[in-house]
Design a protein around this motif. Structure first.
Motif, mmCIF file in Angstrom:
data_model
loop_
_atom_site.group_PDB
_atom_site.id
_atom_site.type_symbol
_atom_site.label_atom_id
_atom_site.label_comp_id
_atom_site.label_asym_id
_atom_site.label_seq_id
_atom_site.Cartn_x
_atom_site.Cartn_y
_atom_site.Cartn_z
ATOM 1 N N LYS A 82 0.812 -1.221 0.000
ATOM 2 C CA LYS A 82 0.000 0.000 0.000
ATOM 3 C C LYS A 82 0.846 1.272 0.000
ATOM 4 O O LYS A 82 0.511 2.244 -0.664
ATOM 5 N N ASN A 83 1.919 1.287 0.793
ATOM 6 C CA ASN A 83 2.732 2.508 0.862
ATOM 7 C C ASN A 83 4.224 2.205 0.800
ATOM 8 O O ASN A 83 5.037 2.969 1.340
ATOM 9 N N LEU A 84 4.587 1.135 0.141
ATOM 10 C CA LEU A 84 5.990 0.726 0.071
ATOM 11 C C LEU A 84 6.868 1.819 -0.527
ATOM 12 O O LEU A 84 8.041 1.953 -0.159
ATOM 13 N N ASP A 85 6.297 2.622 -1.396
ATOM 14 C CA ASP A 85 7.053 3.667 -2.073
ATOM 15 C C ASP A 85 7.557 4.739 -1.107
ATOM 16 O O ASP A 85 8.440 5.521 -1.445
ATOM 17 N N TRP A 86 6.989 4.794 0.083
ATOM 18 C CA TRP A 86 7.387 5.804 1.069
ATOM 19 C C TRP A 86 8.380 5.277 2.098
ATOM 20 O O TRP A 86 8.734 5.998 3.031
ATOM 21 N N TRP A 87 8.802 4.043 1.955
ATOM 22 C CA TRP A 87 9.846 3.512 2.830
ATOM 23 C C TRP A 87 11.142 3.427 2.044
ATOM 24 O O TRP A 87 11.149 3.085 0.866
ATOM 25 N N ALA A 88 12.241 3.746 2.676
ATOM 26 C CA ALA A 88 13.524 3.827 1.989
ATOM 27 C C ALA A 88 13.937 2.477 1.416
ATOM 28 O O ALA A 88 13.709 1.427 2.022
ATOM 29 N N SER A 89 14.562 2.511 0.263
ATOM 30 C CA SER A 89 15.070 1.305 -0.383
ATOM 31 C C SER A 89 16.287 0.795 0.387
ATOM 32 O O SER A 89 17.287 1.506 0.541
ATOM 33 N N GLU A 90 16.224 -0.434 0.853
ATOM 34 C CA GLU A 90 17.348 -1.018 1.590
ATOM 35 C C GLU A 90 18.491 -1.408 0.665
ATOM 36 O O GLU A 90 19.643 -1.538 1.116
ATOM 37 N N GLN A 91 18.198 -1.606 -0.604
ATOM 38 C CA GLN A 91 19.256 -1.916 -1.556
ATOM 39 C C GLN A 91 20.062 -0.664 -1.892
ATOM 40 O O GLN A 91 21.288 -0.714 -2.008
ATOM 41 N N ASP A 92 19.366 0.469 -2.044
ATOM 42 C CA ASP A 92 20.059 1.728 -2.328
ATOM 43 C C ASP A 92 20.759 2.273 -1.087
ATOM 44 O O ASP A 92 21.842 2.868 -1.180
ATOM 45 N N SER A 93 20.127 2.104 0.067
ATOM 46 C CA SER A 93 20.613 2.720 1.304
ATOM 47 C C SER A 93 20.750 1.664 2.410
ATOM 48 O O SER A 93 19.958 1.639 3.353
ATOM 49 N N PRO A 94 21.730 0.793 2.327
ATOM 50 C CA PRO A 94 21.906 -0.240 3.354
ATOM 51 C C PRO A 94 22.537 0.344 4.625
ATOM 52 O O PRO A 94 22.965 1.502 4.649
ATOM 53 N N TYR A 95 22.585 -0.457 5.648
ATOM 54 C CA TYR A 95 23.324 -0.110 6.860
ATOM 55 C C TYR A 95 23.815 -1.391 7.493
ATOM 56 O O TYR A 95 23.371 -2.486 7.138
ATOM 57 N N THR A 96 24.737 -1.281 8.431
ATOM 58 C CA THR A 96 25.353 -2.440 9.061
ATOM 59 C C THR A 96 24.844 -2.587 10.487
ATOM 60 O O THR A 96 24.843 -1.619 11.244
ATOM 61 N N GLU A 97 24.436 -3.791 10.846
ATOM 62 C CA GLU A 97 23.955 -4.074 12.189
ATOM 63 C C GLU A 97 25.011 -4.855 12.959
ATOM 64 O O GLU A 97 25.201 -6.045 12.710
ATOM 65 N N VAL A 98 25.705 -4.183 13.880
ATOM 66 C CA VAL A 98 26.597 -4.893 14.788
ATOM 67 C C VAL A 98 25.757 -5.785 15.695
ATOM 68 O O VAL A 98 26.085 -6.939 15.947
ATOM 69 N N LYS A 99 24.676 -5.212 16.200
ATOM 70 C CA LYS A 99 23.600 -5.954 16.854
ATOM 71 C C LYS A 99 22.321 -5.587 16.112
ATOM 72 O O LYS A 99 22.226 -4.505 15.521
ATOM 73 N N ARG A 100 21.348 -6.472 16.148
ATOM 74 C CA ARG A 100 20.134 -6.225 15.374
ATOM 75 C C ARG A 100 19.491 -4.903 15.763
ATOM 76 O O ARG A 100 19.230 -4.623 16.930
ATOM 77 N N PHE A 101 19.234 -4.075 14.757
ATOM 78 C CA PHE A 101 18.558 -2.793 14.932
ATOM 79 C C PHE A 101 17.648 -2.584 13.732
ATOM 80 O O PHE A 101 18.113 -2.536 12.592
ATOM 81 N N ASP A 102 16.361 -2.502 13.967
ATOM 82 C CA ASP A 102 15.385 -2.396 12.878
ATOM 83 C C ASP A 102 15.167 -0.919 12.537
ATOM 84 O O ASP A 102 14.422 -0.220 13.216
ATOM 85 N N TRP A 103 15.832 -0.479 11.478
ATOM 86 C CA TRP A 103 15.804 0.939 11.099
ATOM 87 C C TRP A 103 14.830 1.111 9.938
ATOM 88 O O TRP A 103 15.132 0.740 8.801
ATOM 89 N N PHE A 104 13.681 1.688 10.225
ATOM 90 C CA PHE A 104 12.634 1.902 9.226
ATOM 91 C C PHE A 104 12.637 3.376 8.844
ATOM 92 O O PHE A 104 12.276 4.238 9.647
ATOM 93 N N ARG A 105 12.995 3.677 7.606
ATOM 94 C CA ARG A 105 13.234 5.054 7.172
ATOM 95 C C ARG A 105 12.277 5.482 6.071
ATOM 96 O O ARG A 105 11.819 4.648 5.290
#
Length: 562
Positions: A82-105
């Motif tokens: 429904k609104n996937l277009d408003w969540w950041a692309s994880e392929q374009d903008s990845p990040y590294t999790e030293v410990k699990r952190f759910d970053w929804f942008r």
């Protein structure tokens, strides 16, 4: 390439950035508002706002391909078509999790102001005193009295609906009429009112949805489709509220697809001169100059930007001289509580009205009013009561006319709530830059190292048991506690990493949100937070931003910032 001079540059167009743009332009400054993502125009670009479920290819759900493309987003509710277009692309903008952190942008004009839950509560005086009183982290450099008039100011413009309760732990505000509790909630609230010495109270959720019209905005239509964009402007967002106000001044320039990569710093003057920007489409680099810079790119991104700036002076970035830049990351921990059934004959012929976009709230009561627990701080609850619908029958696989008739009637009343607990500011909960990993534009990504501590673990025991105790005391049946998987970031209330303080040796920002090392740089999003309270933080970001913008303009006029 240097592209021009403005009075102010605002980085990020979400809740904080929209407020900065509004306040600075209305006070007479020319402002450049930079957003790394695409433009989203109010109403015109809310393409799914009026769609019915059957108009989506997958009925609004998710696919295997979506889960593969969004391995973090799939961990919780945000992943849907429904609104996937408003969540950041994880392929374009990845990040590294030293410990699990759910970053929804959310990377677009409006940011997560288009996606937020809109629960809007003030911090209280005890919240601002807690660190100093308990010897945790550092003391806030402000108190409730400093922010109270700014809470008044932003509430009136944003439009917060809520009830006046007279509770010291949850200050009242300049509210529109509340969205009332439904009959099931009112029944339980009434039964609870005189229990527990009156300290546990169910009230209507205070929410940034209008119940009375404001200029250019209509009251809420009770559609509960806020996350698709509101064509009526009934909920507060950059698009519905602050951006139109800023545009009306004629002093705002909005530039989407503009990734700010560095704050440009003049070591001789000890001031920022502007920012460097990469065009997200052409990848062309440009420099923009301004007298003041507001960083409102969201908690982790604003700190990432500071870490990449003035590294020739401070290897760890602008604002790092205290050793605290990137540290003290916080969220609100939740996904634990209790639920039960309301069996009451007086409710058999009643159901809920519309799709109310809020529920009830139970303000904090632990470690208050003489109560002392084996942990610090406390929690509040967000929840609701409703009747089960036809979806309850899916697993029964029933057929025939009798079955259909039964499913046309509402099911039993259920009530439940999840606690939202405060997370302490801990130095070892931190972010840094992973120089070995790059995003689509060749920029190094963030790495996040954050986890809950013993204080939060102890608190969660009460978060479950206390809710069950309240439901049982109010007459609910079949009460059961629950705990679902939680990791930091899931609250989408990330805070800290560039905290305010009283001393440049222990904090990144002063009491006006200025970077100690560059006083014409202001940071007013969640990164500035010194502690987290247990209430949703967005209203506090709004008030802090309006206050900082007022100070910035006054200082600019006095000649203290250029």
């Amino acid at each position: 390439m240097v592209a021009g001079k403005y009075d102010a540059i605002v980085v990020g167009s979400g809740i904080s950035g929209g407020w900065a743009a509004k306040e600075l332009t209305e006070k007479g400054l020319t402002v450049l508002l930079l957003e790394r993502g695409k433009n989203v125009e109010h109403v015109k670009d809310y393409v799914n706002a009026r769609k019915a479920p059957w108009e989506y290819p997958h009925r609004g759900g998710r696919t295997v391909a979506m889960e593969e493309a969004y391995p973090v987003l799939k961990r919780d509710y945000p992943l849907n078509e429904k609104n996937l277009d408003w969540w950041a692309s994880e392929q374009d903008s990845p990040y590294t999790e030293v410990k699990r952190f759910d970053w929804f942008r959310g990377y677009q004009v409006g940011g997560r102001s288009l996606l937020w839950g809109r629960q809007s509560y003030r911090f209280n005086e005890l919240d601002f005193q807690a660190n100093a009183r308990e010897g945790i982290a550092v003391d806030w450099p402000i108190r409730y009295a400093d922010l109270a008039p700014w809470y008044d100011y932003v509430e009136a413009h944003a439009g917060i609906s809520g009830s006046l309760e007279g509770l010291p732990q949850l200050p009242d505000g300049k509210f529109q009429p509340p969205m009332p509790l439904n009959c099931g909630e009112e029944l339980i609230a009434g039964r609870l009112r005189n229990r527990f010495d009156g300290h546990r109270r169910i009230i209507p959720g205070r929410v940034a949805n209008l119940t009375q019209a404001l200029p250019g905005r209509a009251p809420c239509q009770y559609r509960a489709a806020c996350w698709l964009g509101c064509p009526y402007g009934a909920y507060f967002s950059t698009q519905s509220s602050t951006l139109p106000a800023a545009m009306a001044t004629g002093r705002l320039t909005l530039m989407p697809y503009s990734i700010v990569t560095e704050v440009v710093y003049d070591q001789d003057r000890q001031r920022a001169t502007g920012v460097r920007v990469v065009d997200a489409v052409t990848e062309k680099s440009t420099e923009f100059n301004a007298s003041i810079v507001f960083l409102c790119a969201s908690t982790l991104n604003s700190t990432w930007l500071l870490m990449r700036s003035a590294t020739d002076v401070w290897p760890d970035g602008l604002g790092s001289s205290s050793g605290e830049l990137g540290h003290n990351l916080m969220d609100h921990h939740f996904r634990i509580g209790a639920q039960g059934i309301i069996r009451e004959a007086s409710l058999d012929d009643k159901t809920t009205f519309g799709r109310r976009p809020t529920g009830f709230y139970i303000p904090r009561f632990r470690n208050l009013f003489g109560d002392k627990r084996g942990y610090l701080r406390g929690f509040g609850y967000q929840g609701g009561a409703s009747r089960l619908g036809w979806q309850r029958a899916v697993r029964e696989l029933g057929v025939g006319a009798d079955f259909k008739d039964r499913m046309a009637e509402p099911g039993e009343w259920r009530i439940g709530a999840t606690g939202f607990g405060e997370m302490l500011p801990v130095h070892d909960n931190k972010i840094g830059i992973d120089a070995a990993r790059k995003d689509k534009w060749g920029l190094p990504v963030l790495k996040v190292d954050c986890a809950l501590g013993e204080n939060e673990r102890l608190m969660r025991i009460d978060m479950a048991n206390d809710m069950a105790e309240m439901l049982e005391a109010a007459g609910a049946s079949d009460v059961a506690i629950y705990e679902r998987e939680y990791y930091p970031g899931m609250g989408i209330h990330e805070m800290g990493t560039a905290r305010m303080g009283r001393d440049p040796n222990t904090s990144v920002l002063n009491r006006w949100n200025q970077v100690w090392d560059a006083p014409n740089v202001f940071v007013t999003d969640g990164s500035c937070m010194t502690s987290a309270s247990c209430v949703n933080p967005s209203l506090t970001y709004m008030a802090i931003t309006a206050r900082a913008a007022d100070h910035a303009v006054n200082e600019l006029k006095r000649g203290n910032l250029p």
